[in-house]
Design a protein around this motif. Structure first.
Motif, short mmCIF file in Angstrom:
data_model
loop_
_atom_site.label_atom_id
_atom_site.label_comp_id
_atom_site.label_asym_id
_atom_site.label_seq_id
_atom_site.Cartn_x
_atom_site.Cartn_y
_atom_site.Cartn_z
N SER A 94 14.86 25.16 19.45
CA SER A 94 13.98 26.03 20.21
C SER A 94 12.64 26.22 19.49
O SER A 94 11.58 26.20 20.11
CB SER A 94 14.67 27.38 20.42
OG SER A 94 13.81 28.27 21.08
N GLU A 95 12.70 26.37 18.18
CA GLU A 95 11.47 26.51 17.40
C GLU A 95 10.67 25.21 17.40
O GLU A 95 9.45 25.23 17.55
CB GLU A 95 11.80 26.93 15.97
CG GLU A 95 12.35 28.33 15.88
CD GLU A 95 12.76 28.71 14.48
OE1 GLU A 95 12.57 29.89 14.13
OE2 GLU A 95 13.28 27.86 13.71
N TYR A 96 11.36 24.08 17.22
CA TYR A 96 10.68 22.78 17.27
C TYR A 96 10.05 22.55 18.65
O TYR A 96 8.95 22.00 18.77
CB TYR A 96 11.63 21.64 16.95
CG TYR A 96 12.04 21.54 15.50
CD1 TYR A 96 11.09 21.48 14.48
CD2 TYR A 96 13.38 21.44 15.14
CE1 TYR A 96 11.48 21.35 13.15
CE2 TYR A 96 13.78 21.32 13.82
CZ TYR A 96 12.82 21.27 12.82
OH TYR A 96 13.20 21.14 11.51
N ALA A 97 10.74 22.99 19.70
CA ALA A 97 10.21 22.82 21.06
C ALA A 97 8.91 23.58 21.24
O ALA A 97 8.00 23.11 21.94
CB ALA A 97 11.25 23.30 22.08
N GLU A 98 8.80 24.73 20.59
CA GLU A 98 7.55 25.48 20.69
C GLU A 98 6.40 24.71 20.02
O GLU A 98 5.28 24.69 20.53
CB GLU A 98 7.71 26.87 20.07
CG GLU A 98 6.56 27.79 20.40
CD GLU A 98 6.78 29.21 19.95
OE1 GLU A 98 5.80 29.97 19.98
OE2 GLU A 98 7.91 29.58 19.56
N GLN A 101 5.47 22.03 22.35
CA GLN A 101 4.80 22.58 23.53
C GLN A 101 3.33 22.90 23.24
O GLN A 101 2.47 22.72 24.09
CB GLN A 101 5.52 23.85 23.97
CG GLN A 101 4.91 24.54 25.17
CD GLN A 101 5.62 25.85 25.48
OE1 GLN A 101 6.56 26.26 24.82
NE2 GLN A 101 5.12 26.53 26.50
N ARG A 102 3.04 23.35 22.02
CA ARG A 102 1.67 23.76 21.70
C ARG A 102 0.80 22.63 21.14
O ARG A 102 -0.42 22.70 21.22
CB ARG A 102 1.71 24.92 20.70
CG ARG A 102 2.26 26.18 21.31
CD ARG A 102 2.16 27.32 20.35
NE ARG A 102 2.76 28.53 20.89
CZ ARG A 102 2.66 29.69 20.33
NH1 ARG A 102 1.97 29.83 19.21
NH2 ARG A 102 3.23 30.73 20.87
N TRP A 137 3.70 25.61 9.90
CA TRP A 137 4.71 26.10 10.84
C TRP A 137 5.94 25.19 10.81
O TRP A 137 7.07 25.64 10.69
CB TRP A 137 4.09 26.16 12.22
CG TRP A 137 4.89 26.77 13.31
CD1 TRP A 137 6.04 27.52 13.21
CD2 TRP A 137 4.59 26.71 14.70
NE1 TRP A 137 6.46 27.91 14.45
CE2 TRP A 137 5.59 27.43 15.39
CE3 TRP A 137 3.58 26.11 15.45
CZ2 TRP A 137 5.60 27.57 16.78
CZ3 TRP A 137 3.58 26.25 16.83
CH2 TRP A 137 4.59 26.96 17.47
#
Length: 183
Positions: A94-98, A101-102, A137
């Motif tokens: 989920s963190e990697y997906a963010e 996404q950005r 990040w």
């Protein structure tokens, strides 16, 4: 000699302690990637850096008036342990997906600036700072990615692709600011 336990159960109460301690504890456990079993009780793999950070946190909690219990444990059911590992990986994915996404915003900004003929040193500096934030990040997520979450590879590759695009943008800026260079 008994084998090192695989997991730490951490139970924390900040009742009676300064309000800021609750936030400090939450931030530290979050940065370690703790999996909450219920309110104020979480699970972490007993890796040496994690154990060291939990020891430091325990000292801080007790020093500031909170209570903490850190218990070593092993799973008796391999399936349950695998389910927990899956939960850890899901959280990291989920963190990697963010990140994924950005990241296109940075890449699009580079493309837009180049299309406008605005490949300048100032834009390079701004984009380098953005890329560094993404790398930082990603490093933080990777540090708590104890079990190799599947999306990690794609996130790392995407950041490196953005770095390559930034390098090309920087070359264009250099050519724009020094038209005779490299001839």
């Amino acid at each position: 000699m008994t084998p090192e336990p695989g997991w730490l159960v951490v139970s924390v109460s900040t009742a009676g302690a300064p309000d800021s301690l609750r936030v400090q504890v939450w931030r530290k456990l979050r940065s370690l990637g703790a999996l909450y079993l219920q309110q104020s009780v979480c699970l972490l793999p007993a890796r040496p850096p994690v154990v060291q950070e939990i020891r430091r946190l325990t000292i801080r909690i007790r020093h500031q008036g909170g209570t903490v219990r850190v218990l070593s444990m092993t799973f008796t059911d391999p399936g349950e342990e695998q389910a927990v590992i899956t939960d850890f990986n899901t959280a990291r994915d989920s963190e990697y997906a963010e990140v994924l996404q950005r990241l296109p915003q940075l890449r699009q900004e580079l493309a837009d600036e180049q299309a406008r003929g605005n490949a300048t040193y100032a834009e390079v500096e701004e984009s380098e700072a953005d890329l560094q934030r993404f790398r930082s990040w990603l490093d933080k997520i990777s540090a708590r990615d104890y079990f190799g979450a599947p999306a990690g590879r794609a996130a790392r590759e995407a950041v490196e692709e953005a770095a390559a695009e930034l390098a090309a943008f920087e070359e264009a800026a250099l050519r724009a600011e020094n038209p005779g260079a490299g001839r």
